[in-house]
Design an enzyme around this catalytic site. Sequence first.
Site, short mmCIF file in Angstrom:
data_model
loop_
_atom_site.label_atom_id
_atom_site.label_comp_id
_atom_site.label_asym_id
_atom_site.label_seq_id
_atom_site.Cartn_x
_atom_site.Cartn_y
_atom_site.Cartn_z
N HIS A 106 32.59 75.34 50.55
CA HIS A 106 33.14 76.69 50.69
C HIS A 106 34.19 76.70 51.80
O HIS A 106 34.12 75.94 52.75
CB HIS A 106 32.04 77.70 51.06
CG HIS A 106 31.13 78.02 49.94
ND1 HIS A 106 31.50 78.82 48.89
CD2 HIS A 106 29.85 77.65 49.69
CE1 HIS A 106 30.49 78.93 48.05
NE2 HIS A 106 29.49 78.22 48.51
N THR A 153 27.14 61.71 53.04
CA THR A 153 28.25 62.51 53.54
C THR A 153 29.58 61.77 53.53
O THR A 153 30.62 62.39 53.71
CB THR A 153 27.98 62.97 54.99
OG1 THR A 153 27.80 61.81 55.81
CG2 THR A 153 26.74 63.85 55.06
N LYS A 154 29.53 60.44 53.34
CA LYS A 154 30.76 59.64 53.34
C LYS A 154 30.66 58.58 52.25
O LYS A 154 29.58 58.31 51.72
CB LYS A 154 30.97 58.98 54.71
CG LYS A 154 29.90 57.99 55.07
CD LYS A 154 30.16 57.33 56.40
CE LYS A 154 29.07 56.28 56.67
NZ LYS A 154 29.31 55.55 57.88
N LYS A 172 19.52 48.53 53.52
CA LYS A 172 19.19 47.22 52.94
C LYS A 172 20.33 46.75 52.06
O LYS A 172 20.98 47.54 51.41
CB LYS A 172 17.89 47.32 52.14
CG LYS A 172 17.40 45.99 51.60
CD LYS A 172 16.08 46.16 50.88
CE LYS A 172 15.60 44.82 50.37
NZ LYS A 172 14.33 44.95 49.66
#
Length: 174
Positions: A106, A153-154, A172
């Site tokens: 948003h 998030t990335k 891992k």
Amino acid sequence: MKSILIRILRFLAQIFYYKIDLFDTNIHPLVAFRMGIIQRIVGINRSVRFPVHFTSQIINPKNIILGKRTAFPGYSIGCYIQANSGIIIGDDTRIGPGVKIISENHDLNDNRKHIKSNPIKIGDNCWLGANSVILPGVQIENHTIVGAGCVVTKSFTESNIVLGGIPAKIIKRF
């Protein structure tokens, strides 16, 4: 007798999902038929071209590109898939229950508007664990497991990894 009933259910389910080949999937015909009734007749997720559980929500399904033999987004219970900026999912990818894939945020100044971003890209042979969250613009390479409850998030440019935690990090390599 059982095989005749399954063939009839497959035929009836195929009426609801005429744009995809249900014979190429591992969806049970009775489940596809029930989902078809809920989607097409009741109207929950009516615009989605593939089977979706009635507790899942798909926004802008036309912006979703699916690979071969990929689990349908929203087929599991409680998924939220928002594809405003696009979602590309590779071949043989599995999506667990409660997964959230969100392609746009948003606007901070106006909640009614969204901020355009790059499409989310999920590679081949990936597995999104239960209640994991994929945020806008993220790219996940092939053979990646996103752990249950993980928030990605990335982007991750490595293949053959397991992601976990909030925010996601590599836990891992295999």
